[in-house]
Design an enzyme around this catalytic site. Structure first.
Site, short mmCIF file in Angstrom:
data_model
loop_
_atom_site.label_atom_id
_atom_site.label_comp_id
_atom_site.label_asym_id
_atom_site.label_seq_id
_atom_site.Cartn_x
_atom_site.Cartn_y
_atom_site.Cartn_z
N GLU A 27 0.85 -1.20 0.00
CA GLU A 27 0.00 0.00 0.00
C GLU A 27 0.88 1.24 0.00
OE1 GLU A 27 -3.11 -0.31 -1.14
OE2 GLU A 27 -3.55 -1.61 0.55
N HIS A 28 0.49 2.20 -0.83
CA HIS A 28 1.24 3.45 -0.98
C HIS A 28 2.67 3.19 -1.44
CE1 HIS A 28 -1.93 6.12 0.45
NE2 HIS A 28 -2.24 5.14 1.26
N THR A 29 2.83 2.12 -2.16
CA THR A 29 4.13 1.81 -2.77
C THR A 29 4.14 2.13 -4.26
OG1 THR A 29 3.31 -0.45 -2.94
CG2 THR A 29 4.88 0.00 -1.17
N SER A 61 -26.26 5.91 -16.52
CA SER A 61 -25.81 5.00 -15.47
C SER A 61 -26.99 4.41 -14.72
CB SER A 61 -24.90 5.75 -14.51
OG SER A 61 -24.94 5.16 -13.23
N LEU A 118 -12.59 0.14 -3.01
CA LEU A 118 -12.48 -1.07 -3.83
C LEU A 118 -12.29 -0.73 -5.31
CD1 LEU A 118 -15.24 -3.18 -2.01
CD2 LEU A 118 -12.76 -3.24 -1.66
N SER A 120 -13.82 1.45 -7.48
CA SER A 120 -14.92 1.58 -8.43
C SER A 120 -14.57 2.60 -9.51
CB SER A 120 -16.21 1.96 -7.73
OG SER A 120 -16.06 3.19 -7.05
N ASP A 165 -4.43 0.49 -9.22
CA ASP A 165 -5.84 0.14 -9.38
C ASP A 165 -6.18 -0.14 -10.84
OD1 ASP A 165 -5.78 0.76 -6.72
OD2 ASP A 165 -6.83 2.67 -6.93
C1 GLA Z 1 -5.29 4.41 -4.02
C2 GLA Z 1 -4.56 4.79 -5.30
C3 GLA Z 1 -3.50 3.74 -5.66
C4 GLA Z 1 -2.60 3.42 -4.46
C5 GLA Z 1 -3.43 3.17 -3.21
C6 GLA Z 1 -2.59 3.02 -1.99
O1 GLA Z 1 -6.05 3.25 -4.23
O2 GLA Z 1 -5.46 4.92 -6.37
O3 GLA Z 1 -2.75 4.16 -6.77
O4 GLA Z 1 -1.68 4.46 -4.26
O5 GLA Z 1 -4.37 4.20 -2.97
O6 GLA Z 1 -1.80 1.87 -2.08
#
Ligand code: GLA
Length: 375
Positions: A27-29, A61, A118, A120, A165
């Site tokens: 996460e946040h990498t 939508s 998640l 979306s 994502d």
């Molecule tokens: C959000 C961002 C991703 C990522 C995460 C943290 O989901 O869209 O790019 O940085 O936060 O891991």
């Protein structure tokens, strides 16, 4: 009923789907050019679509949002407020990259919970990218579509997200986690046979999204970039655990916990992949929980609701649990024995009630398929 034909007076040329995701670890990498390990959810955004000759982009939508009609030639960063900015941004990004795409009629539907961490929005971008790629015969590979979808979010919508994502939504495969190197987008599908190991992955949507998240994400990203610059590195990814102590000694104190999180989190992704390769899924648990502690204490993106869900799940017998996604609310994942899933979910619900929080929504994640054409 609002079928495509009823909305637009003609049949769709096809239908596409793109999934939401949960990140197992990492996460946040991604914006530090490090490692991530997401899986796609079975939940998807779907788009039925047909090209238009007149350069109009019409979007309807099923989630009850105000339909929009836009002129693709007029699309410019910041010009489309609200939810329609995501699909419109993808059309803009394609055109800005020199692809000659025009208008379309679109009917969107989704069962990816929104505002739950998640992805979306990434699913919405990616379904547009997949549909346009086929409709306009672009023949672009999935990773390139993911990069264009990220560009839509960064430059058109104005959210400085990383690449995880969109890559998860475009490139995940059923039964596998996507081990992605955010520096060069090298990827490997790592089998995750949860059921075979008698396990389940619970997703507990805390149903909170703290406003603070938006500005804080950009500030954290800027902090990481400043630390990398002070250390003379292209990105924090280049810092190895062996060099961490020396590096931390050279940084101003406010950047120390950020850098410690990123370096230890990258190492946790590599450790998690090694365990998955060895088929030792239960041993993933403590890595997940350690990742949560690092997000809570060092990166400071957890919140009372996600902390309570993690603590309660682990106390109720989960092998490990952590918040997933950007933080400040959203969802928690918990790795549990299959026969304990219901009990763990119930105990988290009870704890939320006792704390006066909204009741969490529970899903069970099975590694699903990335963006695809349905018909
Ligand atoms: C959000 C961002 C991703 C990522 C995460 C943290 O989901 O869209 O790019 O940085 O936060 O891991």
């Amino acid at each position: 009923m609002n079928t495509f034909e009823q909305l637009y007076g003609r049949p769709a040329e096809g239908e596409w789907a793109a999934p939401g995701r949960v990140n197992l670890i990492g996460e946040h990498t991604d914006y530090n050019l490090g490692f991530v390990l997401p899986i796609a959810l079975p939940q998807t955004v779907r788009a039925e679509a047909a090209r238009r000759e007149d350069g109009l982009l019409r979007i309807w939508s099923a989630q009850g949002r105000e339909p929009v009609t836009l002129r693709v030639a007029d699309l410019a960063p910041g010009s489309v407020p609200g939810w329609a900015g995501y699909p419109a941004g993808v059309v803009w990004a394609l055109r800005d990259a020199g692809h000659e795409v025009g208008g379309a009629d679109l009917r969107l539907d989704s069962d990816v919970p929104s505002g739950a961490g998640l992805s979306s929005s990434a699913a919405l971008e990616c379904v547009l990218a997949a549909a346009y790629n086929d409709l306009y015969g672009l023949g672009l590979p999935a990773a390139e579509l993911a990069v264009l979808a990220q560009r839509a979010e960064n430059a058109f919508v104005g959210v400085p997200c990383g690449i995880m994502d969109q890559m998860a939504s475009m490139c995940c495969r059923p039964g596998a986690a996507l081990f992605l190197d955010s520096r060069d987008l090298a990827m490997r599908q790592v089998p995750v046979d949860l059921a075979g190991a008698g396990l389940a992955l619970l997703v507990l949507d805390t149903r909170v999204k703290h406003d603070l998240g938006d500005g804080a994400y950009a500030a954290l990203r800027a902090g990481c970039e400043r630390a990398a610059a002070l250390l003379g590195l292209p990105a924090l990814r280049s810092l190895q655990p062996s060099g961490l102590a020396d590096a931390l000694a050279r940084l101003p104190s406010e950047l120390v916990p950020l850098v410690r999180h990123v370096v230890t989190e990258n190492a946790r992704v590599e450790a998690a992949v090694a365990l998955l390769d060895a088929g030792d899924l239960v041993a993933l648990g403590p890595i997940l929980t350690a990742g949560h502690a690092s997000l809570r204490d060092d990166y400071r993106v957890s919140c009372p609701e996600t902390d309570l869900a993690v603590e309660t799940a682990v106390a109720a017998g989960a092998h490990g649990a952590r918040m997933t996604g950007g933080g400040f609310g959203g969802s928690v994942i918990a790795l549990v024995d299959q026969d304990a899933a219901e009990r763990v979910a119930a105990e988290v619900t009870t704890a939320f009630r006792a704390a006066g929080y909204a009741e969490p929504r529970t899903l069970t994640a099975v590694p699903g398929e990335g963006a695809r054409r349905l018909r």
